[in-house]
Design a protein around this motif. Structure first.
Motif, PDB file in Angstrom:
ATOM      1  N   LYS A   1       0.838  -1.189   0.000  1.00 11.40           N
ATOM      2  CA  LYS A   1       0.000   0.000   0.000  1.00 11.40           C
ATOM      3  C   LYS A   1       0.877   1.244   0.000  1.00 11.40           C
ATOM      4  N   GLU A   2       0.422   2.254  -0.744  1.00 12.45           N
ATOM      5  CA  GLU A   2       1.090   3.547  -0.689  1.00 12.45           C
ATOM      6  C   GLU A   2       0.926   4.157   0.703  1.00 12.45           C
TER       7      GLU A   2
ATOM      8  N   TYR B   1      -5.519   2.023  -8.116  1.00 15.09           N
ATOM      9  CA  TYR B   1      -6.454   2.855  -7.356  1.00 15.09           C
ATOM     10  C   TYR B   1      -7.673   2.029  -6.951  1.00 15.09           C
TER      11      TYR B   1
ATOM     12  N   ASN C   1      -0.065   6.492   3.523  1.00 16.26           N
ATOM     13  CA  ASN C   1      -1.186   7.409   3.739  1.00 16.26           C
ATOM     14  C   ASN C   1      -2.211   7.338   2.607  1.00 16.26           C
ATOM     15  N   SER C   2      -2.419   6.140   2.078  1.00 15.17           N
ATOM     16  CA  SER C   2      -3.349   5.965   0.959  1.00 15.17           C
ATOM     17  C   SER C   2      -3.816   4.522   0.920  1.00 15.17           C
ATOM     18  N   ASN C   3      -4.949   4.299   0.244  1.00 10.49           N
ATOM     19  CA  ASN C   3      -5.438   2.940   0.026  1.00 10.49           C
ATOM     20  C   ASN C   3      -4.977   2.366  -1.310  1.00 10.49           C
ATOM     21  N   ASN C   4      -4.183   3.136  -2.052  1.00  6.69           N
ATOM     22  CA  ASN C   4      -3.697   2.661  -3.337  1.00  6.69           C
ATOM     23  C   ASN C   4      -2.668   1.540  -3.157  1.00  6.69           C
TER      24      ASN C   4
END
Length: 293
Positions: free
Chosen positions: A208-209, A289, A211-214
């Motif tokens: 996961k990136e 994404y 601070n992101s859900n990507n």
């Protein structure tokens, strides 16, 4: 593992990791986890050569019975489909087709009679196309063809997948992003079967990136470009140039030739008959994404 020199060590290590970490290690059934293939491509011969004819064949049989309990695919992060057989055939249009098979799963052979029931015949066709090398598929059973770019996009949209990972082709750089990132091809075989020209190998790091859900797919590449290293090491002092020793062969003598079309500049490319984004990308990472479908 059946084309290499250390199949038993590779399988022992993988099984040990699965036993030690049963919920953190997932093993999928690849195209050669198929007794119709590995009987001829080296696994049986290695078992019998190293363990004796009787005990070796027992181990060979035990391993293939274990393969019958492996899954055909896995879903990563809810949006990435990883295919064990490493190929996305045109007969596979929905993910739930793979859920119809029950373990232990014995794979069909091209020489056996086809089922009379239409659904059973379709289920068998998917397995034949996944596990039978194209040149070995009889013409009456249809050619083994990869899904075209538009079909790949349709499969992803139908099943809410962002991308599909396959491993049947051997990309020169060890990996390739194709169909606008809908297909990721990867091979862990460095200089596959010592085919002239060689190829890099890669493994995919998926995380996961921050601070992101990507999700991000980052290939980690092992280079096959060893000839230059040997050239430098073999060059003597005093300006005299020497080519040095040739790069060592990594693979043993093969009992069967490499499958035609598997290796090359862009093996098993999906570019033919598709849209412009079918060509392999030069990117070094792919971002997935959550809302991509």
């Amino acid at each position: 593992a059946d084309r290499g020199s250390h199949s038993l060590e590779v399988l022992t290590l993988l099984l040990s990791l699965k036993v030690a970490h049963p919920h953190r290690v997932a093993l999928l059934r690849g195209q050669h986890e198929n007794r119709h293939l590995n009987y001829h491509l080296g696994l049986r011969l290695e078992c019998e050569r190293r363990l004796g004819a009787i005990e070796g064949f027992k181990v060979f049989d035990y391993l293939n019975r274990f393969f019958e309990h492996l899954s055909l695919a896995a879903v990563i992060g809810g949006s990435i489909l990883a295919l064990g057989p490493g190929v996305l055939p045109q007969s596979l249009t929905r993910f739930d087709q793979l859920k119809r098979y029950r373990k232990p799963l014995q794979l069909p052979h091209t020489s056996q009679p086809r089922p009379a029931n239409a659904l059973e015949r379709l289920n068998e066709q998917v397995l034949l196309e996944c596990f039978t090398p194209g040149p070995l598929m009889p013409r009456e059973l249809g050619a083994v063809r990869e899904a075209l770019p538009e079909q790949v996009k349709l499969i992803c949209s139908r099943n809410d997948f962002a991308t599909v990972i396959r491993s049947r082709p051997v990309p020169n750089k060890g990996f390739a992003f194709e169909v606008g990132g809908r297909i990721v091809s990867v091979t862990s075989c460095l200089n596959y079967c010592d085919v002239p020209g060689g190829n890099d190998a890669a493994v995919l790091l998926i995380a996961k990136e921050e601070n992101s859900n990507n999700l991000v797919i980052k290939p980690q590449v092992i280079t096959a470009d060893v000839a230059k290293i040997y050239g430098v090491l073999g060059q003597p002092f005093g300006g005299e140039v020497s080519c040095g020793p040739p790069p060592p062969l990594r693979w043993p003598s093969q009992p069967r030739d490499v499958t035609p079309g598997r290796c090359g500049p862009n093996p098993a490319s999906l570019a033919a008959g598709g849209s412009g984004d079918a060509a392999p990308s030069e990117s070094t990472a792919l971002v997935i994404y959550p809302d991509r479908n």
